[in-house]
Motif scaffolding. Structure first.
Motif, PDB file in Angstrom:
ATOM      1  N   ILE A  67       0.504  -1.552  -0.102  1.00 40.14           N
ATOM      2  CA  ILE A  67       0.220  -0.369  -0.436  1.00 40.14           C
ATOM      3  C   ILE A  67       1.388   1.002  -0.291  1.00 40.14           C
ATOM      4  O   ILE A  67       1.953   1.681   1.131  1.00 40.14           O
ATOM      5  CB  ILE A  67      -0.574  -0.051   1.213  1.00 40.14           C
ATOM      6  CG1 ILE A  67      -1.854  -1.406   1.183  1.00 40.14           C
ATOM      7  CG2 ILE A  67      -2.092   1.146   1.503  1.00 40.14           C
ATOM      8  CD1 ILE A  67      -2.324  -1.243   2.452  1.00 40.14           C
ATOM      9  N   ASP A  68       1.427   2.020  -1.109  1.00 42.59           N
ATOM     10  CA  ASP A  68       1.854   3.393  -1.409  1.00 42.59           C
ATOM     11  C   ASP A  68       0.895   4.714  -1.228  1.00 42.59           C
ATOM     12  O   ASP A  68      -0.010   5.257  -1.505  1.00 42.59           O
ATOM     13  CB  ASP A  68       1.812   2.939  -3.071  1.00 42.59           C
ATOM     14  CG  ASP A  68       3.132   4.483  -3.323  1.00 42.59           C
ATOM     15  OD1 ASP A  68       3.786   5.529  -1.923  1.00 42.59           O
ATOM     16  OD2 ASP A  68       4.180   3.772  -3.860  1.00 42.59           O
ATOM     17  N   LEU A  69       1.156   4.806   0.026  1.00 41.72           N
ATOM     18  CA  LEU A  69       0.503   5.918   0.280  1.00 41.72           C
ATOM     19  C   LEU A  69       0.538   7.061  -0.250  1.00 41.72           C
ATOM     20  O   LEU A  69      -0.355   8.365  -0.340  1.00 41.72           O
ATOM     21  CB  LEU A  69       0.560   6.059   2.386  1.00 41.72           C
ATOM     22  CG  LEU A  69       0.001   5.172   3.107  1.00 41.72           C
ATOM     23  CD1 LEU A  69      -1.121   5.253   4.657  1.00 41.72           C
ATOM     24  CD2 LEU A  69      -1.821   5.219   2.473  1.00 41.72           C
ATOM     25  N   SER A  70       2.277   7.728  -0.329  1.00 43.25           N
ATOM     26  CA  SER A  70       2.317   9.177  -1.504  1.00 43.25           C
ATOM     27  C   SER A  70       2.209   8.525  -2.408  1.00 43.25           C
ATOM     28  O   SER A  70       1.595   9.661  -3.253  1.00 43.25           O
ATOM     29  CB  SER A  70       4.126   8.378  -1.104  1.00 43.25           C
ATOM     30  OG  SER A  70       4.434   7.562  -2.702  1.00 43.25           O
ATOM     31  N   ARG A  71       1.792   6.996  -3.308  1.00 46.62           N
ATOM     32  CA  ARG A  71       0.955   7.649  -4.655  1.00 46.62           C
ATOM     33  C   ARG A  71      -0.133   6.677  -4.590  1.00 46.62           C
ATOM     34  O   ARG A  71      -0.618   6.914  -5.660  1.00 46.62           O
ATOM     35  CB  ARG A  71       1.613   6.704  -5.505  1.00 46.62           C
ATOM     36  CG  ARG A  71       3.491   6.870  -5.523  1.00 46.62           C
ATOM     37  CD  ARG A  71       4.155   5.898  -6.483  1.00 46.62           C
ATOM     38  NE  ARG A  71       3.360   5.839  -7.629  1.00 46.62           N
ATOM     39  CZ  ARG A  71       4.644   4.840  -8.455  1.00 46.62           C
ATOM     40  NH1 ARG A  71       5.097   4.014  -8.733  1.00 46.62           N
ATOM     41  NH2 ARG A  71       3.887   4.509  -9.949  1.00 46.62           N
ATOM     42  N   ASN A  72      -1.085   7.207  -3.188  1.00 48.60           N
ATOM     43  CA  ASN A  72      -2.530   6.630  -3.364  1.00 48.60           C
ATOM     44  C   ASN A  72      -2.645   5.443  -4.034  1.00 48.60           C
ATOM     45  O   ASN A  72      -3.291   5.546  -4.845  1.00 48.60           O
ATOM     46  CB  ASN A  72      -3.158   7.396  -3.694  1.00 48.60           C
ATOM     47  CG  ASN A  72      -3.152   8.840  -2.453  1.00 48.60           C
ATOM     48  OD1 ASN A  72      -2.673   8.810  -1.322  1.00 48.60           O
ATOM     49  ND2 ASN A  72      -3.008  10.434  -3.094  1.00 48.60           N
ATOM     50  N   GLU A  73      -1.909   4.331  -4.162  1.00 46.24           N
ATOM     51  CA  GLU A  73      -2.395   3.555  -4.581  1.00 46.24           C
ATOM     52  C   GLU A  73      -1.417   2.106  -4.143  1.00 46.24           C
ATOM     53  O   GLU A  73      -0.690   1.970  -3.177  1.00 46.24           O
ATOM     54  CB  GLU A  73      -1.868   2.985  -6.437  1.00 46.24           C
ATOM     55  CG  GLU A  73       0.162   2.613  -6.225  1.00 46.24           C
ATOM     56  CD  GLU A  73       0.585   2.694  -7.420  1.00 46.24           C
ATOM     57  OE1 GLU A  73       0.058   3.335  -8.803  1.00 46.24           O
ATOM     58  OE2 GLU A  73       1.653   3.015  -7.884  1.00 46.24           O
ATOM     59  N   PHE A  74      -3.010   0.852  -4.418  1.00 48.03           N
ATOM     60  CA  PHE A  74      -2.053  -0.858  -4.107  1.00 48.03           C
ATOM     61  C   PHE A  74      -1.529  -0.944  -5.235  1.00 48.03           C
ATOM     62  O   PHE A  74      -1.597  -0.857  -6.118  1.00 48.03           O
ATOM     63  CB  PHE A  74      -3.547  -1.284  -4.622  1.00 48.03           C
ATOM     64  CG  PHE A  74      -4.581  -1.083  -2.806  1.00 48.03           C
ATOM     65  CD1 PHE A  74      -4.345  -1.508  -1.708  1.00 48.03           C
ATOM     66  CD2 PHE A  74      -5.568  -0.661  -3.447  1.00 48.03           C
ATOM     67  CE1 PHE A  74      -5.183  -0.911  -0.853  1.00 48.03           C
ATOM     68  CE2 PHE A  74      -6.316  -0.075  -2.813  1.00 48.03           C
ATOM     69  CZ  PHE A  74      -5.812  -0.162  -1.181  1.00 48.03           C
ATOM     70  N   ALA A  90      -8.529   4.998  -6.403  1.00 49.50           N
ATOM     71  CA  ALA A  90      -9.818   5.538  -6.902  1.00 49.50           C
ATOM     72  C   ALA A  90     -10.597   4.958  -7.283  1.00 49.50           C
ATOM     73  O   ALA A  90     -11.705   4.821  -7.973  1.00 49.50           O
ATOM     74  CB  ALA A  90      -9.497   6.783  -7.583  1.00 49.50           C
ATOM     75  N   ASP A  91      -9.618   3.714  -7.911  1.00 55.01           N
ATOM     76  CA  ASP A  91     -10.709   2.521  -8.965  1.00 55.01           C
ATOM     77  C   ASP A  91     -10.696   1.172  -8.446  1.00 55.01           C
ATOM     78  O   ASP A  91     -11.246   0.734  -8.042  1.00 55.01           O
ATOM     79  CB  ASP A  91      -9.065   2.956  -9.781  1.00 55.01           C
ATOM     80  CG  ASP A  91      -8.432   3.362 -11.132  1.00 55.01           C
ATOM     81  OD1 ASP A  91      -9.836   4.285 -11.046  1.00 55.01           O
ATOM     82  OD2 ASP A  91      -8.286   2.880 -11.182  1.00 55.01           O
ATOM     83  N   PHE A  92      -9.927   1.132  -7.293  1.00 60.80           N
ATOM     84  CA  PHE A  92     -10.585   0.677  -6.037  1.00 60.80           C
ATOM     85  C   PHE A  92     -12.184   0.140  -5.597  1.00 60.80           C
ATOM     86  O   PHE A  92     -12.949   1.456  -5.917  1.00 60.80           O
ATOM     87  CB  PHE A  92      -9.971  -0.135  -4.580  1.00 60.80           C
ATOM     88  CG  PHE A  92     -10.204  -0.416  -3.685  1.00 60.80           C
ATOM     89  CD1 PHE A  92     -10.432  -1.684  -3.271  1.00 60.80           C
ATOM     90  CD2 PHE A  92     -11.462  -0.242  -2.636  1.00 60.80           C
ATOM     91  CE1 PHE A  92     -10.915  -2.627  -2.359  1.00 60.80           C
ATOM     92  CE2 PHE A  92     -12.010  -0.849  -1.849  1.00 60.80           C
ATOM     93  CZ  PHE A  92     -11.627  -1.983  -1.076  1.00 60.80           C
ATOM     94  N   VAL A  93     -12.691  -1.235  -5.772  1.00 60.73           N
ATOM     95  CA  VAL A  93     -14.159  -0.932  -5.841  1.00 60.73           C
ATOM     96  C   VAL A  93     -14.466  -1.762  -4.602  1.00 60.73           C
ATOM     97  O   VAL A  93     -15.361  -1.018  -3.059  1.00 60.73           O
ATOM     98  CB  VAL A  93     -15.031  -1.388  -6.999  1.00 60.73           C
ATOM     99  CG1 VAL A  93     -16.076  -2.551  -6.999  1.00 60.73           C
ATOM    100  CG2 VAL A  93     -14.859  -1.535  -7.906  1.00 60.73           C
ATOM    101  N   GLU A  94     -13.990  -3.165  -3.778  1.00 59.11           N
ATOM    102  CA  GLU A  94     -14.510  -3.547  -3.214  1.00 59.11           C
ATOM    103  C   GLU A  94     -13.413  -5.211  -3.165  1.00 59.11           C
ATOM    104  O   GLU A  94     -12.567  -5.571  -3.694  1.00 59.11           O
ATOM    105  CB  GLU A  94     -15.855  -4.265  -2.778  1.00 59.11           C
ATOM    106  CG  GLU A  94     -15.364  -4.990  -3.966  1.00 59.11           C
ATOM    107  CD  GLU A  94     -17.773  -5.987  -4.116  1.00 59.11           C
ATOM    108  OE1 GLU A  94     -18.104  -5.698  -3.339  1.00 59.11           O
ATOM    109  OE2 GLU A  94     -17.417  -6.417  -4.818  1.00 59.11           O
ATOM    110  N   PHE A  95     -13.626  -5.555  -1.502  1.00 59.86           N
ATOM    111  CA  PHE A  95     -12.403  -6.455  -1.846  1.00 59.86           C
ATOM    112  C   PHE A  95     -13.611  -7.857  -1.123  1.00 59.86           C
ATOM    113  O   PHE A  95     -14.695  -8.028  -1.555  1.00 59.86           O
ATOM    114  CB  PHE A  95     -12.297  -6.988   0.250  1.00 59.86           C
ATOM    115  CG  PHE A  95     -10.966  -5.870   0.209  1.00 59.86           C
ATOM    116  CD1 PHE A  95      -9.625  -5.845  -0.334  1.00 59.86           C
ATOM    117  CD2 PHE A  95     -11.352  -5.252   1.199  1.00 59.86           C
ATOM    118  CE1 PHE A  95      -8.604  -5.457   0.149  1.00 59.86           C
ATOM    119  CE2 PHE A  95     -10.081  -3.416   1.519  1.00 59.86           C
ATOM    120  CZ  PHE A  95      -9.162  -3.854   0.802  1.00 59.86           C
TER     121      PHE A  95
END
Length: 153
Positions: A67-74, A90-95
């Motif tokens: 989990i990269d918090l500086s780039r806001n991405e997985f 922003a593209d994350f939907v669900e687990f």
């Protein structure tokens, strides 16, 4: 600041610790077939299962979830051949938690992440295990990391 059991923090990166349980059982099973091939002097079994054992062990070693918090991405890397998948928050939907049972015995529980890419819903695996509780704890830690990050913004 919470201390996480399944992640290590490196500045703005949260790296999931290696999950050896399920993968090592598969590797040990193939290693058993290799040893059986040695015992019965069957070169085909030795070759096939020996190579598969090594390939599976390398694949387990290369798997990662960051989990990269500086780039806001997985960032997710599964297997040997697949390249890392970078999924913006922003593209994350669900687990999705998938439990496989045979005759009332749970044989596999996997955690998947759904995301949108090019207007299509895609899925990638994060982790596998034997219990629903361990995967639920992983989801809870991911949510804690994301909630903590969203409070700082």
């Amino acid at each position: 600041m919470n201390e996480f059991k399944k992640f290590t923090k490196e500045e703005n990166l949260y790296v999931m610790k290696r999950q050896y349980g399920f993968g090592l059982i598969v590797v040990l099973g193939m290693l058993a077939f290799t040893v059986g091939g040695i015992y019965y002097k069957n070169n085909a079994v030795i070759g096939i299962f020996g190579v598969l054992t090594v390939i599976c062990f390398i694949a387990i070693w290369q798997q990662e979830f960051v989990i990269d918090l500086s780039r806001n991405e997985f960032r997710i890397k599964n297997g040997l051949i697949n390249k890392p998948v970078e999924i913006p928050f922003a593209d994350f939907v669900e687990f999705e938690l998938v439990k496989v049972r045979h005759n009332f015995i749970t044989t596999n529980v996997s955690l998947n992440l759904y995301y949108m890419k090019e207007s299509k819903e895609k899925r990638t695996g994060i982790a596998q295990g034997f219990t629903t509780r361990s995967m639920q704890n992983l989801i809870n830690e991911i949510n804690e990391i994301l909630d903590e990050h969203s409070r700082k913004i």
